[in-house]
Design a protein around this motif. Structure first.
Motif, PDB file in Angstrom:
ATOM      1  N   GLU A 340       0.843  -1.204   0.000  1.00  0.00           N
ATOM      2  CA  GLU A 340       0.000   0.000   0.000  1.00  0.00           C
ATOM      3  C   GLU A 340       0.876   1.251   0.000  1.00  0.00           C
ATOM      4  O   GLU A 340       0.617   2.209  -0.733  1.00  0.00           O
ATOM      5  N   GLU A 341       1.930   1.233   0.814  1.00  0.00           N
ATOM      6  CA  GLU A 341       2.823   2.394   0.900  1.00  0.00           C
ATOM      7  C   GLU A 341       3.508   2.631  -0.454  1.00  0.00           C
ATOM      8  O   GLU A 341       3.683   3.766  -0.890  1.00  0.00           O
ATOM      9  N   LYS A 342       3.849   1.525  -1.086  1.00  0.00           N
ATOM     10  CA  LYS A 342       4.528   1.630  -2.380  1.00  0.00           C
ATOM     11  C   LYS A 342       3.617   2.320  -3.405  1.00  0.00           C
ATOM     12  O   LYS A 342       4.047   3.217  -4.136  1.00  0.00           O
ATOM     13  N   GLY A 343       2.352   1.902  -3.418  1.00  0.00           N
ATOM     14  CA  GLY A 343       1.432   2.462  -4.402  1.00  0.00           C
ATOM     15  C   GLY A 343       1.021   3.884  -4.065  1.00  0.00           C
ATOM     16  O   GLY A 343       1.111   4.798  -4.895  1.00  0.00           O
ATOM     17  N   TYR A 344       0.606   4.085  -2.804  1.00  0.00           N
ATOM     18  CA  TYR A 344       0.051   5.392  -2.407  1.00  0.00           C
ATOM     19  C   TYR A 344       1.140   6.452  -2.222  1.00  0.00           C
ATOM     20  O   TYR A 344       1.051   7.556  -2.768  1.00  0.00           O
ATOM     21  N   TYR A 345       2.181   6.105  -1.440  1.00  0.00           N
ATOM     22  CA  TYR A 345       3.183   7.119  -1.066  1.00  0.00           C
ATOM     23  C   TYR A 345       4.292   7.246  -2.115  1.00  0.00           C
ATOM     24  O   TYR A 345       4.494   8.323  -2.688  1.00  0.00           O
ATOM     25  N   TYR A 346       4.971   6.116  -2.348  1.00  0.00           N
ATOM     26  CA  TYR A 346       6.088   6.210  -3.309  1.00  0.00           C
ATOM     27  C   TYR A 346       5.562   6.434  -4.720  1.00  0.00           C
ATOM     28  O   TYR A 346       6.078   7.275  -5.463  1.00  0.00           O
ATOM     29  N   GLY A 347       4.513   5.672  -5.048  1.00  0.00           N
ATOM     30  CA  GLY A 347       4.002   5.708  -6.411  1.00  0.00           C
ATOM     31  C   GLY A 347       3.241   6.983  -6.722  1.00  0.00           C
ATOM     32  O   GLY A 347       3.801   7.946  -7.263  1.00  0.00           O
ATOM     33  N   PHE A 348       1.945   6.991  -6.335  1.00  0.00           N
ATOM     34  CA  PHE A 348       1.121   8.103  -6.810  1.00  0.00           C
ATOM     35  C   PHE A 348       1.566   9.456  -6.246  1.00  0.00           C
ATOM     36  O   PHE A 348       1.679  10.441  -6.982  1.00  0.00           O
ATOM     37  N   ALA A 349       1.851   9.488  -4.912  1.00  0.00           N
ATOM     38  CA  ALA A 349       2.191  10.786  -4.318  1.00  0.00           C
ATOM     39  C   ALA A 349       3.559  11.282  -4.810  1.00  0.00           C
ATOM     40  O   ALA A 349       3.689  12.435  -5.232  1.00  0.00           O
ATOM     41  N   GLU A 351       5.902   9.769  -7.141  1.00  0.00           N
ATOM     42  CA  GLU A 351       6.335   9.664  -8.545  1.00  0.00           C
ATOM     43  C   GLU A 351       5.358  10.369  -9.468  1.00  0.00           C
ATOM     44  O   GLU A 351       5.695  10.685 -10.595  1.00  0.00           O
ATOM     45  N   GLY A 352       4.135  10.571  -8.961  1.00  0.00           N
ATOM     46  CA  GLY A 352       3.114  11.237  -9.771  1.00  0.00           C
ATOM     47  C   GLY A 352       2.951  12.703  -9.377  1.00  0.00           C
ATOM     48  O   GLY A 352       3.419  13.612 -10.069  1.00  0.00           O
ATOM     49  N   VAL A 365       5.144   9.967 -13.136  1.00  0.00           N
ATOM     50  CA  VAL A 365       4.757   8.621 -13.563  1.00  0.00           C
ATOM     51  C   VAL A 365       3.388   8.330 -12.948  1.00  0.00           C
ATOM     52  O   VAL A 365       3.219   8.471 -11.736  1.00  0.00           O
ATOM     53  N   PHE A 366       2.430   7.938 -13.795  1.00  0.00           N
ATOM     54  CA  PHE A 366       1.096   7.626 -13.282  1.00  0.00           C
ATOM     55  C   PHE A 366       0.756   6.182 -13.593  1.00  0.00           C
ATOM     56  O   PHE A 366       0.756   5.777 -14.751  1.00  0.00           O
ATOM     57  N   ARG A 367       0.484   5.412 -12.532  1.00  0.00           N
ATOM     58  CA  ARG A 367       0.096   4.008 -12.719  1.00  0.00           C
ATOM     59  C   ARG A 367      -1.286   3.812 -12.117  1.00  0.00           C
ATOM     60  O   ARG A 367      -1.579   4.322 -11.032  1.00  0.00           O
ATOM     61  N   GLU A 368      -2.088   3.028 -12.837  1.00  0.00           N
ATOM     62  CA  GLU A 368      -3.456   2.738 -12.379  1.00  0.00           C
ATOM     63  C   GLU A 368      -3.436   2.109 -10.976  1.00  0.00           C
ATOM     64  O   GLU A 368      -4.218   2.479 -10.093  1.00  0.00           O
ATOM     65  N   LEU A 578      12.876   5.162  -4.373  1.00  0.00           N
ATOM     66  CA  LEU A 578      12.577   5.568  -5.752  1.00  0.00           C
ATOM     67  C   LEU A 578      13.856   5.738  -6.565  1.00  0.00           C
ATOM     68  O   LEU A 578      14.820   6.388  -6.115  1.00  0.00           O
ATOM     69  N   GLU A 579      13.827   5.198  -7.737  1.00  0.00           N
ATOM     70  CA  GLU A 579      14.984   5.211  -8.627  1.00  0.00           C
ATOM     71  C   GLU A 579      15.448   6.646  -8.915  1.00  0.00           C
ATOM     72  O   GLU A 579      16.638   6.953  -8.893  1.00  0.00           O
ATOM     73  N   GLU A 580      14.475   7.509  -9.150  1.00  0.00           N
ATOM     74  CA  GLU A 580      14.788   8.898  -9.468  1.00  0.00           C
ATOM     75  C   GLU A 580      15.654   9.517  -8.364  1.00  0.00           C
ATOM     76  O   GLU A 580      16.610  10.243  -8.630  1.00  0.00           O
ATOM     77  N   TYR A 581      15.291   9.215  -7.111  1.00  0.00           N
ATOM     78  CA  TYR A 581      16.017   9.778  -5.973  1.00  0.00           C
ATOM     79  C   TYR A 581      17.390   9.132  -5.839  1.00  0.00           C
ATOM     80  O   TYR A 581      18.392   9.801  -5.584  1.00  0.00           O
ATOM     81  N   ARG A 582      17.418   7.808  -6.012  1.00  0.00           N
ATOM     82  CA  ARG A 582      18.705   7.109  -5.849  1.00  0.00           C
ATOM     83  C   ARG A 582      19.724   7.611  -6.879  1.00  0.00           C
ATOM     84  O   ARG A 582      20.858   7.931  -6.548  1.00  0.00           O
ATOM     85  N   SER A 583      19.279   7.705  -8.117  1.00  0.00           N
ATOM     86  CA  SER A 583      20.238   8.123  -9.152  1.00  0.00           C
ATOM     87  C   SER A 583      20.652   9.577  -8.932  1.00  0.00           C
ATOM     88  O   SER A 583      21.804   9.949  -9.158  1.00  0.00           O
ATOM     89  N   PHE A 584      19.706  10.379  -8.438  1.00  0.00           N
ATOM     90  CA  PHE A 584      20.042  11.781  -8.150  1.00  0.00           C
ATOM     91  C   PHE A 584      21.108  11.842  -7.044  1.00  0.00           C
ATOM     92  O   PHE A 584      22.108  12.572  -7.159  1.00  0.00           O
TER      93      PHE A 584
END
Ligand code: G6P
Length: 743
Positions: A340-349, A351-352, A365-368, A578-584
């Protein structure tokens, strides 16, 4: 107790008055009844005399031993007639009944009868003495002494007295009872009226049992509130904003209603460690700002329980009192699975929404599946708000982009709630926002708010234009309101801030010189180093890369700084999954190494990257030790680091270098404002800051400090709450107007 006292104060004089009244009234009553009966007895005596006059006349004309005696004896058979005696005109007792007192003679009887209260006291009681002339056509020829029993008068007088006492006592009791009931009712009504007034219910309750009074009470209540509000508003701007003022505002303007805060990040995180459970404060501008407000308001803060020991310290209702050891408010933790945390926090909040709202050129990034989790978690928090609400109209302070759907979800269950949503990050223009597949759902969710706050007017404008573009809503630009599906939302800017440190707190800080010595020793800096610091979460929006480029350029352009200019970057790890953060973060590490390789030498390292969480005291030490604070966000709702830096510099020295893309740049105009994308400009600004004369530093810093001290976080919360109070008032007036129209 108080009510008992009040009642006693009234009842004691009442009882005393009644006793005195009885004391005076009873003898008067006695005298009156006696007078009435005396008159009555005289008439009866006259009647008896008249009735007997013929018999007496014929007996005196032809005396007979027994005849008159028999007549007299028959007459005294009447129970009230005690005795009769016949006197001659010269005062001799001619005839008498057996009951006639032997000691009484005619002269004595006449003497008694002439008194105003003609009574003869005998052993068994008292007799009324009357002497009446016995007349014939020739005139008075004898006198009749009529003795009547007075005991029945005494009996009647006693009865009257008893009835009178019962009447007075009954009257007293009735008055006392009515007094007690009225006092009880009005006291309760008054107390609950005042309580209700504070809670916004006003004076209706005391009249709830009297339907005819309700409109009057409501009207009265509304007038009182209007006056109250006017008064408060007229006082408002003069006093400085502090916790007391905020508390007073809550008590009065919002009538002490319950405050519930909702945020994803919790203000206190319990973590397991080798030494046991430790409490950590997160690196979050949101938490920095909202926590002091919450301490002032008490209430409940609902947040994600993300610490490894969070579950171990909560009670059965997932509550824990915070700050630890002080328990000034309740923290209610919400749990979620990793998925749930992956989808809600890392994902939609993150990455989106995060890249969507920040113009930092990172693609959202927006995932259903993330969206589904986001919706479900918003619902979970909304349900928690409803569960925590003690009444149907709590004040709910919704924080940030993690909860765009929650306002409408709460509104659906608690239509009377006052929902203040604050968006801590920027709001993009309609085109940028339009790329979100669920743009309408998000806007609809946010419009469940009573008030929607952004840091700047510019973000408000962007939001209103976005609604205009994607929803069928009525926008009133003049009032900055959006009406959607019959509900209005006020869209307003409230620049967030920090809690200005108290004198006691700043007095306890180590001196500037000591802080500098500590930092130089800890990091192994040259003693004459010019120190610039950046303190951020390790986030791509913060412009850390751009500032490193500027430092590099400075050292290139002005080699005289090599060996002296040091840049210390504290970068608190964040969203590392999140990949974006790690690479940054890796990239920053590489650039730091490159600069240090290029310009470093034994005993001198130009860039110190401290990629770990720093507690407030450590951060404060760096702020006090440095010469320049660098805030070069590429896009930032407000940025509180710059305000904390200013608050830490009670020596009025140090230079703030601030990105024009941070909301704070609009208020903190005495900073050196830069475009972080412009490396050359930022490098020059670093030089200017490092060489700024102390007098200019003082002037700029003094002015900045004044701004931040006045525009502190209590003002931020206060302004929102004042608007909420005003909004509630407007709604009440509208409801009243509608009611009147309906009548
Ligand atoms: C920004 C957001 C906050 C967030 C903070 C820290 O300030 O506006 O909502 O709490 O960053 O980020 P994190 O994801 O660690 O909570």
């Amino acid at each position: 107790m108080r009510i008992l006292n009040l009642q006693l104060r009234f009842l004691v004089p009442l009882v005393v008055t009644l006793v005195v009244a009885a004391y005076i009234a009873l003898p008067v009553m006695d005298r009156l009844t006696l007078r009435w009966f005396a008159r009555d007895l005289s008439s009866r005596g006259e009647l008896v005399t008249n009735a007997l006059s013929d018999s007496i006349a014929s007996d005196l004309a032809a005396p007979d031993d027994t005849r008159l005696q028999t007549v007299f004896d028959r007459a005294v058979k009447d129970e009230r007639l005690f005795a009769i005696g016949l006197c001659s005109l010269d005062g001799r007792l001619l005839e008498r009944t057996a009951s006639f007192p032997p000691a009484l003679d005619c002269a004595q009887a006449q003497g008694e009868a002439d008194r105003p209260d003609p009574r003869l006291k005998l052993v068994g009681g008292a007799l009324h003495v009357g002497v009446f002339p016995v007349n014939s056509d020739a005139g008075t020829f004898a006198k009749l002494v009529v003795l009547q029993d007075l005991s029945f008068i005494d009996r009647r007088s006693e009865d009257t007295r008893r009835y009178l006492i019962i009447l007075i006592a009954g009257l007293g009791l009735t008055i006392a009872l009515i007094t007690v009931i009225v006092a009880q009712l009005s006291w309760r009504g008054w107390v609950s009226g005042v309580r209700g007034l504070l809670r916004g219910e006003g004076l209706i309750r005391p009249f709830s049992g009297v339907p005819e009074m309700t409109p009057l009470a409501e009207e009265l209540m509304a007038r009182l509130r209007d006056l109250e509000d006017e008064h408060r508003r007229s006082l408002g701007p003069q006093a400085p904003w502090n916790p007391e003022r905020l508390r007073a505002l809550l008590r009065t303007q919002l009538r002490g209603d319950q405050v519930i805060v909702v945020s994803n990040r919790e203000p206190y995180i319990h973590e397991k460690s080798d030494t046991g459970v430790v409490v950590r404060r997160p690196a979050s501008g949101l938490v920095t700002a909202v926590e002091p407000v919450m301490r002032a308001c008490s209430g409940t803060w609902i947040a994600h329980g993300s610490g490894s020991a969070d579950r171990d310290v909560v009670d059965a209702n997932d509550h824990v009192g915070v700050p630890p050891g002080k328990d000034e408010y309740a923290l209610r933790r919400i749990w979620m699975t990793d998925e749930e945390e992956k989808g809600y926090y890392y994902g939609f909040a993150n990455e989106g929404m995060w890249p969507l709202c920040h113009v930092a050129h990172v693609r959202p990034v927006f995932r259903e599946s993330d969206w589904e989790q986001y919706r479900a978690i918003n619902q979970r928090f909304a349900d928690a708000v409803v569960a925590e609400a003690r009444g149907d109209d709590p004040i709910v302070l919704v924080q940030d982009y993690h909860f765009a759907l929650l306002p409408a979800m709460v509104r659906a269950k608690l239509p009377r709630a006052t929902i203040l949503t604050f968006w801590h990050i920027p709001w993009p223009n309609p085109e940028s926002f339009g790329i979100c597949p669920w743009r309408r759902e998000i806007l609809r969710g946010m419009l469940g708010s009573t008030i929607l706050g952004f840091h700047t007017q510019f973000h408000c404008k962007n939001f209103i234009e976005t609604v205009d573009r994607y929803l069928e809503a009525r926008i009133e630009h003049e009032h900055s309101t959006i009406s959607f599906k019959g509900e209005a939302t006020l869209v307003e800017s409230y620049p967030i801030s920090i809690e200005w440190p108290s004198e006691a707190a700043s007095d306890a800080w180590p001196s500037i010189a000591e802080c500098r010595r500590n930092v130089i020793a800890r990091l192994g800096l040259p003693a004459d180093a010019v120190i610039a610091v950046g303190i951020d979460r390790f986030d791509y929006t913060k412009g850390i890369l751009e500032r490193l480029h500027a430092v590099e350029r400075l050292l290139e352009k002005r080699p005289e700084w090599v060996g002296r200019f040091v840049f210390v970057q504290v970068a608190a790890p964040t969203r590392g999954l999140l990949e974006e953060y790690r690479s940054f973060q890796e990239r920053i590490g590489r650039v730091t190494e490159r600069i240090n390789d290029r310009f470093g030498r034994p005993g001198y390292q130009p860039v110190h990257l401290l990629a770990e969480h720093h507690e407030h005291d450590q951060v404060n030490e760096l702020f006090r030790a440095c010469d320049v604070c660098v805030v070069t966000s590429l896009h930032d709702g407000m940025n509180l680091v710059c305000k904390e830096f200013v608050a830490a510099r009670d020596d009025e020295q140090g230079v703030l270098l601030l990105s024009r893309f941070a909301g704070a740049a609009r208020e903190m105009t005495e900073a050196l404002i830069v475009n972080p994308y412009h490396v050359e400009e930022t490098a020059d600004a670093l030089h200017e800051a490092a060489t700024m004369p102390p007098a200019e530093q003082r002037e700029r810093m003094a002015s900045l400090r004044m701004t931040v001290r006045e525009n502190n976080v209590y003002r931020w919360a206060g302004h929102m709450l004042v608007d909420a109070g005003r909004w509630r008032l407007r709604e009440r007036i509208e409801a009243r107007v509608q009611r009147h129209r309906g009548e």
